[in-house]
Design a protein around this motif. Sequence first.
Motif, PDB file in Angstrom:
ATOM      1  N   ASN A 605      36.234   3.236  13.307  1.00 50.15           N
ATOM      2  CA  ASN A 605      36.224   4.535  13.962  1.00 50.15           C
ATOM      3  C   ASN A 605      37.079   4.440  15.224  1.00 50.15           C
ATOM      4  O   ASN A 605      37.737   3.426  15.452  1.00 50.15           O
ATOM      5  N   ALA A 606      37.068   5.485  16.032  1.00 48.06           N
ATOM      6  CA  ALA A 606      37.840   5.463  17.277  1.00 48.06           C
ATOM      7  C   ALA A 606      37.304   4.384  18.211  1.00 48.06           C
ATOM      8  O   ALA A 606      36.123   4.037  18.179  1.00 48.06           O
ATOM      9  N   ASN A 607      38.192   3.855  19.054  1.00 48.88           N
ATOM     10  CA  ASN A 607      37.770   2.834  20.016  1.00 48.88           C
ATOM     11  C   ASN A 607      36.658   3.363  20.909  1.00 48.88           C
ATOM     12  O   ASN A 607      36.668   4.526  21.322  1.00 48.88           O
ATOM     13  N   VAL A 608      35.727   2.494  21.212  1.00 43.71           N
ATOM     14  CA  VAL A 608      34.627   2.854  22.107  1.00 43.71           C
ATOM     15  C   VAL A 608      34.854   2.128  23.431  1.00 43.71           C
ATOM     16  O   VAL A 608      34.617   0.923  23.537  1.00 43.71           O
ATOM     17  N   TRP A 609      35.332   2.885  24.424  1.00 41.87           N
ATOM     18  CA  TRP A 609      35.659   2.280  25.716  1.00 41.87           C
ATOM     19  C   TRP A 609      34.605   2.582  26.776  1.00 41.87           C
ATOM     20  O   TRP A 609      34.779   2.233  27.932  1.00 41.87           O
ATOM     21  N   SER A 610      33.541   3.250  26.392  1.00 39.94           N
ATOM     22  CA  SER A 610      32.509   3.592  27.368  1.00 39.94           C
ATOM     23  C   SER A 610      31.164   3.693  26.669  1.00 39.94           C
ATOM     24  O   SER A 610      31.073   3.653  25.445  1.00 39.94           O
ATOM     25  N   GLU A 611      30.144   3.816  27.463  1.00 37.50           N
ATOM     26  CA  GLU A 611      28.783   3.929  26.947  1.00 37.50           C
ATOM     27  C   GLU A 611      28.639   5.229  26.160  1.00 37.50           C
ATOM     28  O   GLU A 611      28.922   6.306  26.657  1.00 37.50           O
ATOM     29  N   PRO A 612      28.178   5.163  24.880  1.00 28.74           N
ATOM     30  CA  PRO A 612      27.968   6.411  24.135  1.00 28.74           C
ATOM     31  C   PRO A 612      26.707   7.123  24.602  1.00 28.74           C
ATOM     32  O   PRO A 612      25.687   6.489  24.879  1.00 28.74           O
ATOM     33  N   TRP A 613      26.792   8.461  24.670  1.00 29.40           N
ATOM     34  CA  TRP A 613      25.662   9.275  25.107  1.00 29.40           C
ATOM     35  C   TRP A 613      25.502  10.449  24.156  1.00 29.40           C
ATOM     36  O   TRP A 613      26.420  10.804  23.422  1.00 29.40           O
ATOM     37  N   PRO A 614      24.327  11.091  24.135  1.00 30.78           N
ATOM     38  CA  PRO A 614      24.137  12.263  23.270  1.00 30.78           C
ATOM     39  C   PRO A 614      25.218  13.315  23.503  1.00 30.78           C
ATOM     40  O   PRO A 614      25.539  13.655  24.645  1.00 30.78           O
ATOM     41  N   GLU A 615      25.783  13.800  22.420  1.00 31.92           N
ATOM     42  CA  GLU A 615      26.876  14.760  22.469  1.00 31.92           C
ATOM     43  C   GLU A 615      26.344  16.186  22.409  1.00 31.92           C
ATOM     44  O   GLU A 615      25.174  16.443  22.122  1.00 31.92           O
ATOM     45  N   SER A 616      27.223  17.136  22.627  1.00 29.25           N
ATOM     46  CA  SER A 616      26.880  18.550  22.540  1.00 29.25           C
ATOM     47  C   SER A 616      26.589  18.913  21.085  1.00 29.25           C
ATOM     48  O   SER A 616      26.921  18.174  20.156  1.00 29.25           O
ATOM     49  N   GLU A 617      25.993  20.055  20.886  1.00 35.64           N
ATOM     50  CA  GLU A 617      25.650  20.494  19.541  1.00 35.64           C
ATOM     51  C   GLU A 617      26.893  20.639  18.676  1.00 35.64           C
ATOM     52  O   GLU A 617      26.885  20.310  17.487  1.00 35.64           O
TER      53      GLU A 617
END
Length: 826
Positions: A605-617
Amino acid sequence: MVDPLNAWWGQQLVLCDWAFEPDPCAVKPSLAASRLEELGVPDRGELGWRLIEAFVSDHLAPARQLHALELLALAAAAAWLSVQRARAWMVQLADRIHAQHAGLEDWLQALRRARGAEGWARGDLGFVDACEALATLESEGDGVTWALLGNCLEAEPRAEPPWSSLPGQRVWRLRAAFAPPLCLPPRQELDWPDVDGWLKQEWQVEDRAALIQTLLWLAGQGDRYGWDLDAIRLVEHTPQERTAWLDGLGEGLAYGQTLMRFLEKGEPLEWAAWDWLRLVDLAYAGWCMEWLSEEEAQAFAAHGADLLGRRYSDWIAVVQAYQRGRSLFEGRDNMADIQNDWALLLHSPASPWQETLQTLLDEETREASRRAMHDRRRDPRHWVLALASLRAPELLQRQWLDLPPDAAQRSEASQYLRDILGIHPQEGIAGLARFWLPAQAHHLNQLAADASHGALPSPVTPLGRASQPAVEQREALKGCVRHAATIHMGEKYAFYLQMALDSGEFEPQRLEPLIAALRSVLCHFYPFPRRLLDAWACWDKTLPELDDQGNPIPSLEKDILWHRDDPGSPFHWLDWQVASSHWQEPAPRPSLSKFTALSLAGPLNANVWSEPWPESEREAQGIREWIDGHYGLHGPGELQEFLEFLREAGDRQDYQINYAPYTLNVKRLEAEIAILESDDCSEEERHHLLRLKRVRDNEADCNEVDMAAWDVAQLVDLAIAGRQLAWLDQPRFESLLDAALALAERHYAGWQDYARGLYAGFAFFMGETEERDMFLQGFRDSLVAWLCAAPPLAGPWASLDFPGARPRHWAPLHIDILPGDQRRLH
């Protein structure tokens, strides 16, 4: 008692057809003002020019000196000048006249010669009679004799110079480039009667807000910005490229031809005085209009003087630079006119420029102006505006935050947020968190440190070789080893914030914490402007962006270095708050171990360069559709159950149970394939047949490598999606990452082994598709890029130690790295 000097002054006015009056200023104010108008002196600026001209020594000097004596009497009578100021000028003129002429007859003869040279009638009986009357006054003792004049001048207490030398007011001598400031504070009706029309016509300025914006633009960018960058590029261009540049200028052709002429004749390519002298002039105009207080106007004028003093050593350098700028603005070379245009200011003994450029500012005024300029940009939003202006230089024209963007700018910003970033106003500011990429800065700093020590991984991997251009770009990172990389993603983040502000679709008070945090982290990593701009230029040059066709976008390096080297650039006047502690960031910084765990997903998938958090709807909807389409999962329970399956068994167990045994019995394998090929297969049987053939052919070394990496990568990828959907809370998410780290450490010794396992699993379990070969090649190329960091931002494996492996990286020189195990070098 008659004042002898005033009496002498009155005597001289007899030569101007005045009746003798011991008090030359005793004229009705209305008559004096009318006479000034008749003499072509509509304001005090023109009066100043006439007075300065009167002190120039040439054959016309006597006529100009007599004319100046008349103008001074009229100006005092009309209340344009105080009597004391007019007398101070008169005394200096009288002193000069007396020193240059031996006696009255010599003075009168000089006047006759000057009048004749100016084309006046030599037989003018009025003037002849006036001369005889003046001679009679002196001879009969009713006037002041030449000898007595000398004694009076010697006894006269010397007043202050005609130009103000009060602290803070000397800066207004710069305004003499346009009109000498005889008196301060200015009065519009006396100093600049048509200033309002001038502001509208020349500057399109109709109020205080537009004036302040223009003043800040002149100080921080002005015309010099575009001219400087054009000149820098033209120096590097070939003759053919210069011709093409000229051909594309359209209405700006005259400007381009003038710039080319300067280039060809070796003229210094410097013209900042054009902006900074006009800054002083515009501040004076604002003071006249009472749009600026005296303190505000003086601060802007002193800022102009401060900038001029930093760039130029003397008045000649200022004049030459201004003349070059005027030439470019008008589209014609005016350099040959310098002597004619500037002789009075440069050479007249009465010029306000007789004081050196460097003495215009006392230290208190300089520091006050600097505080004022810093105060103008104290709001953290100025950081965002300055950083974003490198990508959109037109933003520098909006340097006053009280002026909002217009409708077109709001629409453009909204479209950018939606179409380019995928951020919609209903999501609030949460969507902006994903664009803060602290792990990317860590990755780049680590690569630069390794590159400087020749410790980057080999471009040759078990899965292929990295492309030479990508390897060269990676090697070039060693040139950035001294520069922290946070600015590389920080400046883009600033642009996104500016678009959010301009769109008007986000509550400004909710954006303010992000803006303040951006300033905080940049001040923490870059303690002064030059450090930040040097870092930005280096990283931007080394890591060029690509357009939609994959071609490099021209670097911003020249623009960035312009801001570094121009003392007026807004970057030098931001509120630079450097603190060793209590700094913050717009989004959390993951630990090094967490970043390593996130990177186990690899190029799935796309690179993850930061902490993932809940996204918008809206974003969550797309993620749910992806999970449903690829895995058939429909909620938190099903996701967590599948994640447990991946951790405990996964596809690796499917291979071990259903396919690995065939590697021990080739005949059975062939028989099974033959049976399935002899009859119509269901979809499930078709997948089984394809995998049997891959075992038979040992495709992607599936029978030789451990394919647990395929399960680990899916585990991390799905865990990230679950966190973005809020189907996983933070503790559960982190426990899954820990499990992924443990699995990777148990099954592999390093990234190359992990990449082989991931590729084998990807190839083995891929479904039937016509684009299989293309997908496999693309995935293989991505894995090579991740292993080699070629190109550098392909993926972070090259900058990270594999879970459980011994540290192998050199310590970065910078503090913008991820927190990790203290026993490790990074």
